[in-house]
Write a protein that holds these residues in place. Structure first.
Motif, PDB file in Angstrom:
ATOM      1  N   PRO A 175      -4.075   6.480  -3.617  1.00 25.51           N
ATOM      2  CA  PRO A 175      -4.941   5.738  -4.565  1.00 25.51           C
ATOM      3  C   PRO A 175      -4.328   5.364  -5.812  1.00 25.51           C
ATOM      4  O   PRO A 175      -5.135   4.496  -6.417  1.00 25.51           O
ATOM      5  N   GLU A 176      -3.404   5.813  -6.175  1.00 25.93           N
ATOM      6  CA  GLU A 176      -2.654   5.735  -7.601  1.00 25.93           C
ATOM      7  C   GLU A 176      -2.125   4.453  -7.640  1.00 25.93           C
ATOM      8  O   GLU A 176      -1.243   4.190  -6.503  1.00 25.93           O
ATOM      9  N   ILE A 177      -2.163   3.659  -8.649  1.00 29.68           N
ATOM     10  CA  ILE A 177      -1.569   2.121  -8.693  1.00 29.68           C
ATOM     11  C   ILE A 177      -0.580   2.119  -9.699  1.00 29.68           C
ATOM     12  O   ILE A 177      -0.568   2.410 -10.853  1.00 29.68           O
ATOM     13  N   ASP A 192      -7.340   4.267 -11.773  1.00 28.16           N
ATOM     14  CA  ASP A 192      -6.081   4.464 -10.870  1.00 28.16           C
ATOM     15  C   ASP A 192      -4.909   3.920 -11.185  1.00 28.16           C
ATOM     16  O   ASP A 192      -3.923   4.275 -10.613  1.00 28.16           O
ATOM     17  N   ILE A 244      -9.785  -4.152  -8.254  1.00 31.02           N
ATOM     18  CA  ILE A 244      -9.901  -4.063  -7.011  1.00 31.02           C
ATOM     19  C   ILE A 244      -9.964  -2.538  -6.502  1.00 31.02           C
ATOM     20  O   ILE A 244     -10.410  -2.130  -5.387  1.00 31.02           O
ATOM     21  N   SER A 245      -9.653  -1.681  -7.733  1.00 32.82           N
ATOM     22  CA  SER A 245     -10.310  -0.144  -7.589  1.00 32.82           C
ATOM     23  C   SER A 245     -10.341   0.023  -8.951  1.00 32.82           C
ATOM     24  O   SER A 245      -9.828  -0.652  -9.979  1.00 32.82           O
ATOM     25  N   PRO A 246     -10.967   1.379  -9.244  1.00 30.05           N
ATOM     26  CA  PRO A 246     -11.105   1.727 -10.800  1.00 30.05           C
ATOM     27  C   PRO A 246      -9.943   1.654 -11.814  1.00 30.05           C
ATOM     28  O   PRO A 246      -8.743   1.838 -11.254  1.00 30.05           O
ATOM     29  N   THR A 267       0.473   2.953  -4.468  1.00 30.98           N
ATOM     30  CA  THR A 267       0.207   1.437  -4.236  1.00 30.98           C
ATOM     31  C   THR A 267       0.959   0.883  -5.224  1.00 30.98           C
ATOM     32  O   THR A 267       0.623   1.032  -6.376  1.00 30.98           O
ATOM     33  N   LYS A 297       0.798  -1.304  -0.037  1.00 34.49           N
ATOM     34  CA  LYS A 297       0.162   0.088  -0.062  1.00 34.49           C
ATOM     35  C   LYS A 297       0.794   1.267  -0.096  1.00 34.49           C
ATOM     36  O   LYS A 297       1.749   1.256   0.413  1.00 34.49           O
TER      37      LYS A 297
END
Length: 509
Positions: free
Chosen positions: A305-307, A383, A378-380, A354, A297
Motif C-alpha cells: 500500500p505504500e507508494i 501513502d 488514486i490512494s491517500p 508500489t 504494484k
C-alpha cells in the motif's frame, strides 16, 4: 529421430521468435535480480527518440488542451502499456482527465511605446521574443496609444495594508505590472498568506476590477496562463522596456523596485507614456487536460500500500508567435521518468512497495495537473512515502538532488545510487521547511501537503538554455547526463521500494 527433430524445431522456433523481436525493436528480458542490467537497459538513443517526438512540429509545443499535448499523452501512455506498466488513471486507462480551458496564440501580435516630445509622440517598436512576448492568456484585439500606469505588483491586499492601486487612476488605461509579490522573506506563515497574490491570473482580474483594459507584464518568459478575460489585452515585456518607460520620470527603475520590496510599500505612478498592444488569440473554454499514470504494484502484503512516486510535467507552452519546443522544459524530465518506467517495467522487477510513474499536464498553466492529482489521488497522499520530481534535467556534467531539511535523509538513497552506478560529481542541497518550496514546479504541490519530495537536477552547463523561449531546442541537451539520471532514478526507486523501513528524518548536510 523424431525426438531430435522436435528439439531442432523448437530451437528454430525460439531463434525465429528472438530474431523477429529484434527486428521489431522489442526489449529483451532483463534479469529481475540483476540491478546492473536493469539500470543500464535504457540508452541515449531511447531518450533522444522520445525527446525528438515531444519537440516536433506535430506536437505544437504540447500546450495542455491542444491536440499536440493529447498526442504526447497518448504516445507516453502507449509506451507505458508496451513496457508492462498497469494503468492507474480513470476507468482502467492511463489517463486522469481534468477540465482545462486554454488560449491559442497566433501570429500577428506586436507592442509599441510612444514617448512625448513637445506636441508630438515618438514611436518605438520592440522585438520578439527578447523584449516582447505575446500573452498566452490575452483576448484577441488591439489597444492603440493608451496611457501607461506603473502599478508595481498589481496587488490589493487589505490584510497587509497594501494596495498598488491606491491613489492612481487606471480606468481605460494599460497597467505595467511586476511578476511575483513584494514580500521576499522566508517566514512560512507569511509566505502562505502572500501566495494567492503571486499569480498573474489574479493580477489581471484585479486590474480589470480597477478599470484597466490591458496589461504589460514585466517578464518575457512565455506563459500560457489560464487567466483569460474577455476584451483584456495582455503581453510580456523585458526590464529593458520598463527602463525605457521610466526615462524622464525622475525615477530609476531598479532602485524603485528594490525600495518597494524592501519597504513592502507601493510605488505606483502615471508614466506619461503611451503604448499599443495587439494580440491574435483564440480561446478554447472546453479544453481538456490529462495526467498520464502508470503503475508497478508492490508484492509485499505489508508494504504494497505504500507508494514511491516519480513524476515530471509533459506539457509546455504551445505556439506563442513561434513554436515553443520545450526540450529542456520539460521533454527532458518527462523522458527521464519514462526511462525509469521502461527499465523497471520491462525487467520483471517486483517491488515490495508500489511504484507510480506520472507525467503531469498543465504545469505551465499553474501546476493544475499535479494539484488535480492531489485532490483526486488514486490512494491517500499519506501513502506516498517519497515523490521524485524531475523538471529541466538535461544539461551540464553533474547530478544533484534537493529536499527540505526535515526530509533530508532521503537524499542518501540518491547519493548512493550515483556513487554505485554513474559516479558523476554529485551535490545535495537542503532547502528550508518553508511552505513555498520551489513554488513553480509540481513537487511543491505535494510538499505543501506533507509529502517528502526529492527534486533531481543537474549542474555544470557552460551554455544557458533559453527558458520559456523558442530557443529551448533539442540540440542544447546532453543525453549522457540524462541517461545517467535515468540510472540514478531507477536504482533509487529500486532501493526505496525494497528497504524494510525508509529513513525519512532531518538532515544538516
Amino acid at each position: 529421430m523424431n525426438k531430435l527433430r522436435n528439439i531442432i524445431c523448437c530451437v528454430a522456433v525460439v531463434l525465429f521468435a528472438q530474431q523477429l523481436n529484434a527486428q521489431r525493436g522489442a526489449t529483451p528480458d532483463i534479469a529481475k535480480d540483476d540491478p546492473t542490467m536493469i539500470v543500464h537497459s535504457v540508452s541515449e538513443n531511447d531518450l533522444r527518440t522520445w525527446v525528438s517526438y515531444f519537440v516536433s512540429d506535430e506536437l505544437r509545443g504540447r500546450l495542455t488542451g491542444d491536440i499536440g499535448f493529447e498526442l504526447a499523452a497518448n504516445y507516453a501512455a502507449n509506451l507505458f502499456k508496451e513496457w508492462g506498466l498497469e494503468p492507474a488513471g480513470d476507468n482502467g486507462t492511463y489517463f486522469q482527465k481534468f477540465p482545462h480551458p486554454y488560449t491559442e496564440v497566433k501570429q500577428g501580435g506586436y507592442m509599441k511605446l510612444y514617448f512625448p516630445q513637445g506636441k508630438e509622440w515618438i514611436e518605438k517598436s520592440y522585438s520578439y521574443p527578447d523584449d516582447y512576448m505575446p500573452g498566452g492568456c490575452s483576448d484577441s484585439g488591439e489597444l492603440k496609444q493608451l496611457e501607461l500606469v506603473y502599478i508595481g505588483f498589481g496587488l490589493t491586499a487589505p490584510e497587509f495594508n497594501y494596495d498598488d492601486y491606491k491613489g492612481v487612476d487606471v480606468k481605460g488605461k494599460i497597467v505595467i505590472c511586476e511578476a511575483g509579490i513584494p514580500y521576499t522573506g522566508r517566514e512560512a506563515e507569511l509566505q502562505k498568506k502572500w501566495m494567492p497574490y503571486q499569480y498573474h491570473s489574479y493580477k489581471m482580474k484585479n486590474a480589470i476590477q480597477h478599470g484597466a483594459v490591458g496589461m504589460l507584464y514585466v517578464s518575457t518568459l512565455g506563459s500560457p496562463g489560464v487567466g483569460w478575460n474577455k476584451d483584456f489585452i495582455y503581453a510580456g515585456i523585458s526590464e529593458k522596456v520598463v527602463e525605457d518607460i521610466f526615462i524622464g520620470t525622475g525615477r530609476n527603475y531598479k532602485e524603485s523596485k528594490e525600495k518597494m520590496q524592501k519597504a513592502i510599500k507601493p510605488a505606483s505612478f502615471a508614466t506619461g507614456k503611451k503604448a499599443d498592444i495587439k494580440a491574435v488569440t483564440k480561446y478554447h473554454p472546453n479544453g481538456v487536460g490529462y495526467n498520464v499514470i502508470g503503475m508497478i504494484k508492490g508484492t509485499d502484503p505489508t508494504l504494497a500500500p505504500e507508494i514511491i512516486m516519480a513524476g515530471g510535467h509533459l506539457d509546455h507552452l504551445g505556439i506563442m508567435g513561434e513554436l515553443m519546443p520545450g526540450a529542456l522544459d520539460n521533454a527532458s524530465g518527462a523522458s527521464i521518468i519514462m526511462g525509469a518506467a521502461k527499465a523497471l517495467g520491462t525487467s520483471g522487477f517486483k517491488p515490495k512497495r508500489t511504484l507510480i510513474f506520472i507525467l503531469y499536464g498543465a504545469e505551465e498553466t499553474g501546476l493544475i495537473g499535479s494539484a488535480f492529482y492531489t485532490q483526486n489521488p488514486i490512494s491517500p497522499l499519506s501513502d506516498i512515502k517519497v515523490l521524485f520530481n524531475i523538471d529541466m534535467l538535461g544539461t551540464g556534467y553533474g547530478l544533484a538532488a534537493s529536499a527540505a531539511q526535515k526530509f533530508g535523509s532521503v537524499l542518501n538513497y540518491v547519493e548512493q545510487a550515483n556513487s554505485d552506478y554513474v559516479k558523476r560529481p554529485f551535490r545535495r542541497w537542503l532547502g528550508g521547511n518553508e511552505v513555498v518550496s520551489r513554488p513553480r514546479t509540481d513537487g511543491a504541490v505535494f510538499f505543501q501537503l506533507g509529502v517528502p519530495v526529492i527534486s533531481m537536477f543537474s549542474f555544470g552547463s557552460k551554455q544557458r538554455v533559453p527558458y520559456h523561449h523558442p530557443g529551448d531546442v533539442i540540440e542544447l541537451l546532453n543525453f549522457e547526463i540524462m541517461r545517467d539520471a535515468v540510472k540514478v532514478l531507477t536504482m533509487s526507486l529500486m532501493e526505496l521500494s525494497a528497504v524494510p523501513k525508509i529513513d525519512i528524518s532531518p538532515s544538516d548536510n
